[in-house]
Design a protein around this motif. Structure first.
Motif, mmCIF file in Angstrom:
data_model
loop_
_atom_site.group_PDB
_atom_site.id
_atom_site.type_symbol
_atom_site.label_atom_id
_atom_site.label_comp_id
_atom_site.label_asym_id
_atom_site.label_seq_id
_atom_site.Cartn_x
_atom_site.Cartn_y
_atom_site.Cartn_z
ATOM 1 N N THR A 386 0.834 -1.191 0.000
ATOM 2 C CA THR A 386 0.000 0.000 0.000
ATOM 3 C C THR A 386 0.871 1.244 0.000
ATOM 4 O O THR A 386 2.106 1.170 0.054
ATOM 5 N N SER A 395 0.955 -0.216 -6.858
ATOM 6 C CA SER A 395 0.551 -1.302 -7.762
ATOM 7 C C SER A 395 1.753 -1.845 -8.526
ATOM 8 O O SER A 395 1.891 -3.065 -8.710
ATOM 9 N N THR A 396 2.630 -0.962 -8.985
ATOM 10 C CA THR A 396 3.828 -1.400 -9.711
ATOM 11 C C THR A 396 4.740 -2.232 -8.821
ATOM 12 O O THR A 396 5.281 -3.266 -9.243
ATOM 13 N N ALA A 399 3.110 -5.728 -8.277
ATOM 14 C CA ALA A 399 3.257 -6.603 -9.444
ATOM 15 C C ALA A 399 4.683 -7.110 -9.580
ATOM 16 O O ALA A 399 4.919 -8.296 -9.873
ATOM 17 N N ASP A 416 -5.667 -7.942 -7.109
ATOM 18 C CA ASP A 416 -5.994 -6.523 -7.126
ATOM 19 C C ASP A 416 -7.120 -6.295 -6.126
ATOM 20 O O ASP A 416 -8.297 -6.506 -6.423
ATOM 21 N N ASN A 418 -7.663 -3.324 -4.556
ATOM 22 C CA ASN A 418 -7.858 -1.890 -4.390
ATOM 23 C C ASN A 418 -9.181 -1.500 -5.042
ATOM 24 O O ASN A 418 -9.248 -1.169 -6.225
ATOM 25 N N PRO A 422 -8.722 0.296 -9.029
ATOM 26 C CA PRO A 422 -8.187 -0.998 -9.488
ATOM 27 C C PRO A 422 -7.205 -0.826 -10.633
ATOM 28 O O PRO A 422 -7.467 -1.188 -11.776
ATOM 29 N N GLY A 423 -6.026 -0.285 -10.319
ATOM 30 C CA GLY A 423 -5.046 0.004 -11.361
ATOM 31 C C GLY A 423 -4.497 -1.238 -12.034
ATOM 32 O O GLY A 423 -4.315 -1.267 -13.249
ATOM 33 N N LEU A 424 -4.233 -2.291 -11.258
ATOM 34 C CA LEU A 424 -3.689 -3.511 -11.860
ATOM 35 C C LEU A 424 -4.667 -4.130 -12.848
ATOM 36 O O LEU A 424 -4.266 -4.630 -13.900
ATOM 37 N N ASP A 496 -2.603 -5.940 -3.714
ATOM 38 C CA ASP A 496 -2.517 -4.492 -3.927
ATOM 39 C C ASP A 496 -3.641 -3.856 -3.121
ATOM 40 O O ASP A 496 -4.819 -3.957 -3.479
#
Length: 577
Positions: A386, A395-396, A399, A416, A418, A422-424, A496
């Protein structure tokens, strides 16, 4: 494997755990602030020096002439038989009074009248701005083509001429009032000369400046002449009321003036040396830049060094992640899976796994050590990633951590979780599909919802379809059962998580995590915000394994003055991916 209880910050004894004391403002701190913004300071110095050089080139040439006067004060003393003259001792108040008379408007007006009667009005020298505007107007007007007789002016030529007329300075106009013109001439003369005492003597110097050497000498001599005439007239006026015997003696009483050095036209310019002006301007620009750098450093509370991370979070700094310039932007996709699969990959999503010698990989390897030392060996281990706010790169990092563990042979599931952003899911999926939300609704893990990366075997569970209902919270008891079921198939689950700014979701998610890795954006988040976020995040603070300093400009990191930053800069091989 040994399981050690307690704060993970105390588990690894390295230099990154130092820095518990408050930041001290000393010469090292100031030197660090200057080095950090050295480029800006140099630019300000060059700009100031360039403007000063332009002024030196465009300024008018001036000349200065000097006239020296010897002032004495004769007093009339009486004896029994006659009256005698005696010269008084030097008196500072007497000399100051006479210098004020020389500076008075009466003397300046007399000089102006004599100059106008013999030479006319002084030529007006345009200022720098006036000359620049005139030069710009002339150049713009020259771009317009001449209009032949009988033809119409083109729109472009009309625009150029209108622009030249707008820029061209207005010509000075005579008001037509003789008194006003006389007063302006007097003010110009009065501003062009000064009167000063030379040391502790009775000699005063009249200094006059003008754009012409002959006029400078004429003004200095005319001031001395006007003052002498004024004193003679004052003595004659005083003597008019005396008796015939005393009248002749009173004519010689009072200030006596003798010109000991008459002004001659100067042969050299009196402008300050150009190199001195340029150097002084560069110094002023540098001073302004240094002041700005110190003030900016004083009021800049963003996290910029590992020591600041330790002070703000109380956890160890696991390392830095350089700004991945060469890896491509998030919008630049690279398809490395077979055609038709719904999973796609970013060039930075597995950067650490594909670049094992990079600083990014070393930082995540350190995170893996912190996980092994801080958590019990039994599987599964749920690791949350986080940040304090969205956009700091959590998120990066999540991953890359999942890909790194998968590349080392672990069975890893990347989730994911978040719900706020939800960026991933957006970045890794080619097309919308079911995911975590659908699995929670169904009450179990769905093999169809999990996507597999054939390159390293990492499994990914997206959040869910964009049109799926998300009103119900994700982090509930249903998530506990889901993670327990998923733990039977995976050794490590990387989640994430929502940012700390989403307090309710972050606190709810913390209870289902075995440990948490915090991502802090370099020069993105303030140290105080990290403290506040962790204080409100409940169990996240207790389960914090360490902090990753993300998106670091390695070239600027070594200029922070931080010992840990200098160590990391050398350890990174001065890498800037």
């Amino acid at each position: 494997m040994l399981h050690v209880k307690g704060n993970p910050a105390n588990l690894v004894g390295n230099t990154l755990l130092l820095g518990g004391e408050d930041e001290i403002i000393d010469w090292r701190w100031m030197l660090s602030a200057i080095r950090r913004r050295l480029g800006l300071i140099v630019k300000l110095m060059l700009l100031a020096a360039s403007l000063a050089a332009l002024y030196v080139v465009m300024r008018p040439v001036i000349y200065t002439a000097h006239t020296h006067l010897l002032l004495t004060n004769l007093k009339l003393t009486f004896s029994r038989d006659d009256a005698l003259f005696a010269e008084s001792l030097p008196d500072p108040s007497f000399l100051e009074t006479q210098m004020q008379i020389m500076r008075s408007e009466k003397i300046a007006l007399a000089v102006a009248d004599r100059l106008r009667a013999t030479e006319g009005d002084e030529p007006q020298v345009p200022g720098l701005l006036h000359r620049l505007r005139a030069e710009a107007a002339a150049r713009i007007g020259a771009l317009a083509s001449p209009v032949p007789e009988g033809e119409t002016e083109t729109p472009l030529d009309a625009i150029l001429r209108d622009a030249a007329d707008a820029i061209r300075p207005a010509a000075g106009q005579d008001s037509g009032d003789p008194d006003e013109a006389r007063r302006k001439a007097m003010k110009a003369v009065q501003a062009g000369y000064s009167v000063d005492r030379i040391g502790m003597s009775n000699i005063v110097m009249i200094r006059a400046t003008a754009v012409e050497p002959e006029r400078a000498a004429r003004i200095a001599n005319e001031v001395a002449r006007a003052y002498t005439d004024d004193q003679v007239a004052a003595r004659i006026e005083a003597a008019q009321s005396a008796s015939i015997w005393l009248r002749e003696r009173l004519r010689d009483v009072g200030p006596k003036t003798r010109v000991i050095a008459q002004a001659a036209p100067p042969t050299e310019k009196s402008n300050p040396r150009g190199i001195f002006i340029v150097a002084l301007a560069a110094l002023a620009g540098g001073t302004l830049g240094v002041t700005y750098a110190l003030l900016r450093q004083m009021f800049d509370r963003t996290v910029q060094s590992p020591e600041q991370v330790v002070r703000a979070t109380g956890a160890q700094c696991l390392g830095i992640v350089p700004r991945l310039r060469g890896a491509g932007l998030l919008a630049r996709w690279r398809d490395r899976l077979r055609r038709g699969t719904p999973l796609r990959r970013l060039s930075i999503a597995d950067y650490a796994a594909t670049h094992p010698a990079s600083t990014f990989a070393q930082t995540l390897s350190h995170a893996k050590v912190a996980i092994d030392l801080g958590l019990p060996p039994r599987a599964p281990r749920c690791i949350g990633v986080t940040a304090a706010f969205a956009g700091e790169g959590a998120s990066t990092v999540a991953a890359n951590l999942a890909h790194l563990l998968a590349s080392r042979g672990e069975r890893v599931l990347l989730i994911d979780g978040n719900g706020a952003d939800p960026g991933l899911t957006r970045r890794l999926l080619r097309r919308p599909q079911g995911g975590l939300i659908e699995c929670l609704a169904a009450g179990g893990v769905s093999a169809e919802a999990i996507q597999v990366d054939p390159a390293d075997g990492m499994h990914f569970l997206p959040l869910g379809r964009a049109d799926a209902p998300r009103a119900a919270p994700i982090w509930t008891e249903a998530m506990r059962g889901f993670l327990a079921e998923a733990g039977r198939d995976y050794e490590t689950i990387v989640c994430d998580l929502p940012p700390l700014a989403c307090v309710a979701e972050a606190r709810a998610a913390a209870q289902y995590m075995s440990g948490v890795i915090l991502v802090a954006g370099w020069r993105q988040v303030e140290a105080e915000h990290l403290r506040i976020g962790l204080a409100q995040a409940g169990l996240i603070r207790e389960k914090l394994l360490g902090v990753v300093l993300n998106r670091v400009d390695v070239a600027a990191l070594r200029r922070t003055g931080s010992p840990a930053a200098a160590f990391l800069w050398r350890a990174s091989g001065r890498e800037q991916a």
